[in-house]
Scaffold this motif. Structure first.
Motif, mmCIF file in Angstrom:
data_model
loop_
_atom_site.group_PDB
_atom_site.id
_atom_site.type_symbol
_atom_site.label_atom_id
_atom_site.label_comp_id
_atom_site.label_asym_id
_atom_site.label_seq_id
_atom_site.Cartn_x
_atom_site.Cartn_y
_atom_site.Cartn_z
ATOM 1 N N GLY A 83 0.800 -1.221 0.000
ATOM 2 C CA GLY A 83 0.000 0.000 0.000
ATOM 3 C C GLY A 83 0.835 1.275 0.000
ATOM 4 O O GLY A 83 2.056 1.244 0.214
ATOM 5 N N LEU A 84 0.147 2.405 -0.220
ATOM 6 C CA LEU A 84 0.828 3.699 -0.345
ATOM 7 C C LEU A 84 1.549 4.099 0.948
ATOM 8 O O LEU A 84 2.671 4.625 0.904
ATOM 9 N N GLY A 85 0.919 3.820 2.095
ATOM 10 C CA GLY A 85 1.547 4.166 3.376
ATOM 11 C C GLY A 85 2.865 3.425 3.532
ATOM 12 O O GLY A 85 3.887 3.995 3.928
ATOM 13 N N ALA A 132 4.755 13.181 -3.775
ATOM 14 C CA ALA A 132 4.000 13.475 -5.002
ATOM 15 C C ALA A 132 3.745 12.151 -5.714
ATOM 16 O O ALA A 132 4.704 11.448 -6.063
ATOM 17 N N LEU A 133 2.487 11.788 -5.889
ATOM 18 C CA LEU A 133 2.197 10.500 -6.528
ATOM 19 C C LEU A 133 2.573 10.577 -8.009
ATOM 20 O O LEU A 133 2.183 11.518 -8.717
ATOM 21 N N GLY A 134 3.348 9.588 -8.444
ATOM 22 C CA GLY A 134 3.932 9.624 -9.787
ATOM 23 C C GLY A 134 2.950 9.367 -10.911
ATOM 24 O O GLY A 134 3.320 9.456 -12.083
ATOM 25 N N HIS A 170 -5.923 21.552 -11.937
ATOM 26 C CA HIS A 170 -6.808 20.379 -11.930
ATOM 27 C C HIS A 170 -6.015 19.063 -12.041
ATOM 28 O O HIS A 170 -5.072 18.950 -12.804
ATOM 29 N N ARG A 171 -6.459 18.066 -11.267
ATOM 30 C CA ARG A 171 -5.760 16.789 -11.221
ATOM 31 C C ARG A 171 -6.131 15.878 -12.413
ATOM 32 O O ARG A 171 -7.313 15.706 -12.734
ATOM 33 N N PHE A 172 -5.119 15.294 -13.036
ATOM 34 C CA PHE A 172 -5.338 14.263 -14.051
ATOM 35 C C PHE A 172 -4.788 12.965 -13.492
ATOM 36 O O PHE A 172 -3.578 12.778 -13.401
ATOM 37 N N VAL A 216 -10.595 10.745 5.804
ATOM 38 C CA VAL A 216 -11.109 9.372 5.677
ATOM 39 C C VAL A 216 -10.719 8.824 4.312
ATOM 40 O O VAL A 216 -10.882 9.513 3.292
ATOM 41 N N GLU A 217 -10.220 7.593 4.276
ATOM 42 C CA GLU A 217 -9.810 6.993 3.000
ATOM 43 C C GLU A 217 -11.022 6.418 2.270
ATOM 44 O O GLU A 217 -11.733 5.558 2.784
ATOM 45 N N LYS A 218 -11.251 6.918 1.078
ATOM 46 C CA LYS A 218 -12.242 6.385 0.132
ATOM 47 C C LYS A 218 -13.612 6.082 0.756
ATOM 48 O O LYS A 218 -14.096 4.935 0.681
ATOM 49 N N PRO A 219 -14.252 7.077 1.362
ATOM 50 C CA PRO A 219 -15.578 6.835 1.931
ATOM 51 C C PRO A 219 -16.646 6.787 0.830
ATOM 52 O O PRO A 219 -16.456 7.371 -0.245
ATOM 53 N N ARG A 244 -13.176 7.144 -4.431
ATOM 54 C CA ARG A 244 -11.870 6.977 -5.083
ATOM 55 C C ARG A 244 -10.727 7.639 -4.328
ATOM 56 O O ARG A 244 -9.562 7.431 -4.651
ATOM 57 N N TYR A 245 -11.032 8.499 -3.334
ATOM 58 C CA TYR A 245 -10.010 9.384 -2.758
ATOM 59 C C TYR A 245 -10.024 9.422 -1.235
ATOM 60 O O TYR A 245 -11.015 9.065 -0.606
ATOM 61 N N GLY A 246 -8.924 9.976 -0.677
ATOM 62 C CA GLY A 246 -8.938 10.384 0.719
ATOM 63 C C GLY A 246 -9.765 11.658 0.793
ATOM 64 O O GLY A 246 -9.606 12.549 -0.043
ATOM 65 N N ILE A 264 -1.770 -0.742 3.755
ATOM 66 C CA ILE A 264 -1.366 0.263 4.750
ATOM 67 C C ILE A 264 -1.547 1.629 4.100
ATOM 68 O O ILE A 264 -0.869 1.958 3.129
ATOM 69 N N GLN A 265 -2.531 2.361 4.590
ATOM 70 C CA GLN A 265 -2.958 3.601 3.934
ATOM 71 C C GLN A 265 -2.262 4.814 4.543
ATOM 72 O O GLN A 265 -2.247 4.989 5.764
ATOM 73 N N LEU A 266 -1.747 5.672 3.679
ATOM 74 C CA LEU A 266 -1.158 6.932 4.132
ATOM 75 C C LEU A 266 -2.222 7.772 4.851
ATOM 76 O O LEU A 266 -1.959 8.401 5.883
ATOM 77 N N THR A 267 -3.426 7.745 4.317
ATOM 78 C CA THR A 267 -4.535 8.510 4.911
ATOM 79 C C THR A 267 -4.764 8.111 6.372
ATOM 80 O O THR A 267 -5.024 8.967 7.223
ATOM 81 N N ASP A 268 -4.664 6.813 6.665
ATOM 82 C CA ASP A 268 -4.904 6.358 8.049
ATOM 83 C C ASP A 268 -3.832 6.884 8.996
ATOM 84 O O ASP A 268 -4.109 7.213 10.153
ATOM 85 N N ALA A 283 -11.194 16.214 -1.960
ATOM 86 C CA ALA A 283 -10.447 14.971 -2.165
ATOM 87 C C ALA A 283 -8.949 15.244 -2.216
ATOM 88 O O ALA A 283 -8.512 16.220 -2.833
ATOM 89 N N VAL A 284 -8.177 14.364 -1.592
ATOM 90 C CA VAL A 284 -6.713 14.477 -1.616
ATOM 91 C C VAL A 284 -6.233 14.494 -3.068
ATOM 92 O O VAL A 284 -6.584 13.623 -3.860
ATOM 93 N N ALA A 285 -5.422 15.509 -3.398
ATOM 94 C CA ALA A 285 -4.962 15.663 -4.786
ATOM 95 C C ALA A 285 -3.487 15.284 -4.945
ATOM 96 O O ALA A 285 -2.697 16.007 -5.548
ATOM 97 N N SER A 286 -3.112 14.164 -4.355
ATOM 98 C CA SER A 286 -1.826 13.509 -4.684
ATOM 99 C C SER A 286 -0.548 14.251 -4.307
ATOM 100 O O SER A 286 0.534 13.866 -4.741
ATOM 101 N N ARG A 287 -0.637 15.326 -3.558
ATOM 102 C CA ARG A 287 0.565 16.043 -3.122
ATOM 103 C C ARG A 287 0.462 16.276 -1.613
ATOM 104 O O ARG A 287 -0.598 16.703 -1.119
ATOM 105 N N TYR A 288 1.564 16.024 -0.905
ATOM 106 C CA TYR A 288 1.594 16.129 0.557
ATOM 107 C C TYR A 288 2.933 16.723 0.979
ATOM 108 O O TYR A 288 3.938 16.530 0.295
ATOM 109 N N ILE A 289 2.975 17.375 2.147
ATOM 110 C CA ILE A 289 4.240 17.757 2.787
ATOM 111 C C ILE A 289 4.204 17.180 4.209
ATOM 112 O O ILE A 289 3.185 17.329 4.899
HETATM 113 C C1 G1P Z 1 -4.230 7.383 -3.160
HETATM 114 C C2 G1P Z 1 -4.594 7.771 -1.723
HETATM 115 C C3 G1P Z 1 -5.867 8.588 -1.700
HETATM 116 C C4 G1P Z 1 -5.703 9.781 -2.636
HETATM 117 C C5 G1P Z 1 -5.356 9.297 -4.047
HETATM 118 C C6 G1P Z 1 -5.136 10.454 -5.024
HETATM 119 O O1 G1P Z 1 -5.168 6.454 -3.630
HETATM 120 O O2 G1P Z 1 -4.732 6.607 -0.942
HETATM 121 O O3 G1P Z 1 -6.128 9.029 -0.400
HETATM 122 O O4 G1P Z 1 -6.883 10.562 -2.672
HETATM 123 O O5 G1P Z 1 -4.168 8.512 -4.006
HETATM 124 O O6 G1P Z 1 -4.278 11.383 -4.532
HETATM 125 P P1 G1P Z 1 -4.904 5.554 -4.965
HETATM 126 O O7 G1P Z 1 -5.318 6.418 -6.121
HETATM 127 O O8 G1P Z 1 -3.457 5.224 -4.957
HETATM 128 O O9 G1P Z 1 -5.797 4.367 -4.797
#
Ligand code: G1P
Length: 300
Positions: free
Chosen positions: A108-110, A128-130, A257-259, A192-195, A171-173, A231-235, A205-211
């Protein structure tokens, strides 16, 4: 300590994009003229990051090759009079240092972020999610704003958010803001992760960038598998907030805007938008699309 290091998780297999991702990393899929991950690297460079640590996996060697200096190709272009193409390789010369480590198990991402622990040491860092591009035409600077907020407010974590339609929250945190009096920068009461839409505390929604500060690793180590048994980063962020950590959200601007390049629908959409925005070929793509849509319309 300034934020100069970015961790870029690229270990996910991209199963929703099979067969494309069977041997090609999803981060190397082309969107317009470049692979996804090049947009991410250029964005981080623009925002002042200097060292990039990729968390990779078994099928991801193409990413390492891509960011190498390709002297042979450069010489070949020179010798064959194709100097104008050298501009397309200018990214190889960016003032960036590249590092790679493997996530040896897909937990998992975490867990992927946790793989960066010993490299990060005591410094704050970006994640930064690749597989996600922010904005078209190289304008996104949200990470720069996040770093500024992080430093000015002495935050423990800063996270980018974008409004999402209610039916997409799964789909998102998703953020539970503590106070939205400033909708651009706001404290979080929870995340909350993906409610499901019913359970979502907001549409942010979390847009893939964190500090983060390195303190996040202690929370990641204690995080048990959550959604999808990962193991979720969000948790871990949720636990950080619960322990009194100062976690702030920063909203991405409309031009940032996120792609997501995680499934065919969003990948096709992203490719089309980037092709339409291409300075040289956008107009001809537009004409072609108009003609195709017209044909389709007249067949109905
Ligand atoms: C991950 C995170 C999620 C986040 C998303 C986009 O999910 O777990 O919280 O909103 O990236 O940034 P994934 O798309 O890897 O399932």
């Amino acid at each position: 300590m300034p934020v100069k290091l970015a961790v870029i998780p690229v270990a996910g297999r991209g199963t929703r994009l099979v067969p494309l991702t069977k041997s090609l990393p999803k981060e190397m899929l082309p969107v317009g003229r470049k692979p996804v991950v090049q947009y991410v690297v250029e964005e981080l460079n623009r925002c002042g990051l200097e060292r990039l640590l990729f968390i990779t996996g078994p099928t991801k060697a193409a990413i390492e090759n891509y960011f190498d200096l390709d002297v042979e190709l450069v010489n070949h272009l020179r010798e064959t009079g194709k100097e104008e193409l050298l501009l397309e390789l200018a990214f190889e010369k960016a003032d960036l240092q590249y590092f790679y480590t493997r996530q040896r198990r897909q937990l998992g991402l975490g867990h992927a972020v946790l793989c960066a622990e010993s490299f990060v040491g005591k410094e704050p860092f970006a994640v930064a999610l690749g597989d996600t591009i922010l904005g078209i035409n190289e304008k996104a600077r949200v990470v720069e704003r996040m770093i500024q907020v992080f430093e000015e407010c002495g935050a423990d974590a800063v996270i980018a958010f974008e409004e999402t339609p209610l039916e997409e929250t799964f789909r998102y945190g998703i953020a539970a803001p503590a106070d939205l009096s400033n909708p651009e920068v706001f404290p979080l009461a929870d995340i909350v992760e993906k409610p499901s839409p019913k359970e979502a505390p907001s549409q942010l929604a979390v847009a893939s960038r964190y500090i983060f500060r390195p303190g996040i690793f202690e929370f990641l180590k204690k995080t048990k598998p959550g959604k999808n048994d990962e193991i979720q980063l969000t948790d871990a962020i949720q636990a950080l907030i619960a322990a009194g950590g100062k976690v702030l959200g920063v909203k991405v601007a409309p031009h940032e805007h996120r792609f997501d390049i995680g499934n065919f629908e969003s990948y096709f959409g992203a490719f089309l938008e980037f092709a339409l925005a291409d300075p040289d070929f956008g107009d001809s793509v537009r004409e072609k699309m108009r003609a195709l849509l017209h044909e389709e319309g007249s067949c109905r």
